[in-house]
Scaffold this active site. Structure first.
Site, mmCIF file in Angstrom:
data_model
loop_
_atom_site.group_PDB
_atom_site.id
_atom_site.type_symbol
_atom_site.label_atom_id
_atom_site.label_comp_id
_atom_site.label_asym_id
_atom_site.label_seq_id
_atom_site.Cartn_x
_atom_site.Cartn_y
_atom_site.Cartn_z
ATOM 1 N N HIS A 45 0.849 -1.195 0.000
ATOM 2 C CA HIS A 45 0.000 0.000 0.000
ATOM 3 C C HIS A 45 0.885 1.245 0.000
ATOM 4 O O HIS A 45 2.110 1.160 0.081
ATOM 5 C CB HIS A 45 -0.999 -0.013 1.160
ATOM 6 C CG HIS A 45 -0.387 0.024 2.528
ATOM 7 N ND1 HIS A 45 0.249 1.131 3.031
ATOM 8 C CD2 HIS A 45 -0.323 -0.904 3.518
ATOM 9 C CE1 HIS A 45 0.667 0.887 4.260
ATOM 10 N NE2 HIS A 45 0.346 -0.341 4.580
ATOM 11 N N ASP A 50 -5.895 5.299 9.030
ATOM 12 C CA ASP A 50 -6.354 4.766 10.309
ATOM 13 C C ASP A 50 -7.538 3.827 10.102
ATOM 14 O O ASP A 50 -8.316 3.999 9.149
ATOM 15 C CB ASP A 50 -6.797 5.900 11.241
ATOM 16 C CG ASP A 50 -5.638 6.795 11.655
ATOM 17 O OD1 ASP A 50 -4.489 6.313 11.639
ATOM 18 O OD2 ASP A 50 -5.898 7.963 12.004
ATOM 19 N N TYR A 183 -0.823 14.745 9.868
ATOM 20 C CA TYR A 183 -1.808 14.007 10.650
ATOM 21 C C TYR A 183 -3.060 14.869 10.779
ATOM 22 O O TYR A 183 -3.040 15.916 11.448
ATOM 23 C CB TYR A 183 -1.260 13.646 12.034
ATOM 24 C CG TYR A 183 -0.225 12.550 11.992
ATOM 25 C CD1 TYR A 183 -0.601 11.208 12.043
ATOM 26 C CD2 TYR A 183 1.134 12.854 11.869
ATOM 27 C CE1 TYR A 183 0.349 10.201 11.982
ATOM 28 C CE2 TYR A 183 2.090 11.853 11.811
ATOM 29 C CZ TYR A 183 1.688 10.523 11.870
ATOM 30 O OH TYR A 183 2.626 9.532 11.798
#
Length: 312
Positions: A45, A50, A183
């Site tokens: 990947h 998440d 993030y």
């Protein structure tokens, strides 16, 4: 003769699949499930989502794994929903509540915009403890689950867009465009801190990984309903991941030198940077412009060095 319980033989499969990752699976779990559906020998990947998150997860099969690192570095686009008034240790709905504060009654769009402005552009972001980064050989999330917190150095990231696009009571929707390494959970947590009430992510969907967007994605359910031939047809060419780079085409003689790993002169080549290389068999791989103007091969596809193989 294959027994009834033996797995199908693994295949050499080459190309990129745009997977719509479901909620509840890690990126690696989604990768392994897809790899089994393709009976593929090799797959990887292009950056973790998440388990809470859904959306675009480009998967690289076979020779496409040679370009996966360049997608890791690509800009991303998200749609995020947060809930105000509650802060969690992971900055999302899967974490433990660490603070609750009332949402200001006079919190309007102007106040939110004022809190967003310092979070745009080139900023320094402290990675969350609940992340896959390592400290002394251990993942930060492993330490966080043990109740251990370590110092994390701020990292430079670029926030191209961070816009409020919807509100329902204490739940806000944002569209975010950002550089690799950002993030989104931290962006939301920082916003909550700036507003004085805290916030955490309750839904996150990735809509883009340059140069790909969310059109042309396949869910696991859709892939499961397909034949193997239909799944193969869902793959897009390896070089589709590199369209932001200039293309250089070689005649047969120059391509022969490139296959041998030699740098060659090319007229009208870019001044610097990475380029896509093409020869008589199509896409050959990744090259780089040297200081003296020559083009040097960096990552070659198997079919570029083995005349018996043809690119997808």
């Amino acid at each position: 003769m294959r027994g009834p319980n033996r797995r199908p033989r693994r295949r050499d499969v080459h190309g990129v699949l745009l997977l719509d990752k479901p909620q509840g699976l890690s990126s690696n779990q989604a990768l392994q499930a897809t790899k089994r559906l393709f009976n593929a020998n090799k797959a990887g990947h292009t950056g973790s989502l998440d388990p809470l998150a859904t959306g675009l997860l480009p998967l690289c099969f076979g020779e496409a794994t040679k370009v996966s690192s360049y997608l890791l570095e690509a800009d991303k686009r998200y749609r995020a929903r947060c809930r105000l008034g509650v802060r969690t240790d992971s900055a999302d709905a899967e974490g433990e509540v660490i603070a609750e504060k009332p949402v200001p009654g006079d919190l309007d769009s102007a106040a939110i915009e004022g809190a967003l402005e310092p979070l745009r552009g080139d900023i320094a972001q402290i990675p969350p403890m609940y992340s896959a980064l390592k400290h002394q050989g251990k993942r930060l999330y492993e330490l966080a689950r043990q109740g251990v917190e370590v110092e994390r150095k701020p990292r430079p990231v670029r926030i191209v867009r961070y816009e409020l696009v919807g509100r329902e009571g204490d739940e806000l929707d944002f569209e975010i465009e950002c550089s690799s390494g950002t993030y989104v959970r931290t962006l939301i947590d920082d916003l909550g801190q700036a507003l004085g009430c805290g916030a955490h992510v309750i839904a996150l969907r990735r809509l883009g990984v340059q140069p790909f967007d969310d059109s042309g994605m396949y869910t696991l359910e859709e892939l499961e309903s397909m034949s193997l031939e239909e799944r193969d047809a869902a793959l897009i060419p390896v070089d589709s991941a590199l369209t932001r780079w200039p293309a250089i085409e070689f005649a047969a003689e120059s391509a022969r030198y490139v296959k041998q790993g030699q740098a060659v002169w090319v007229s009208n080549a870019p001044v610097s940077g990475h380029v896509r290389l093409y020869g008589p068999l199509g896409f050959m791989g990744i090259g780089e412009i040297l200081d003296d103007g020559r083009v040097a091969p960096r990552r070659l596809m198997s079919w570029a060095v083995d005349a018996g193989k043809i690119a997808n």
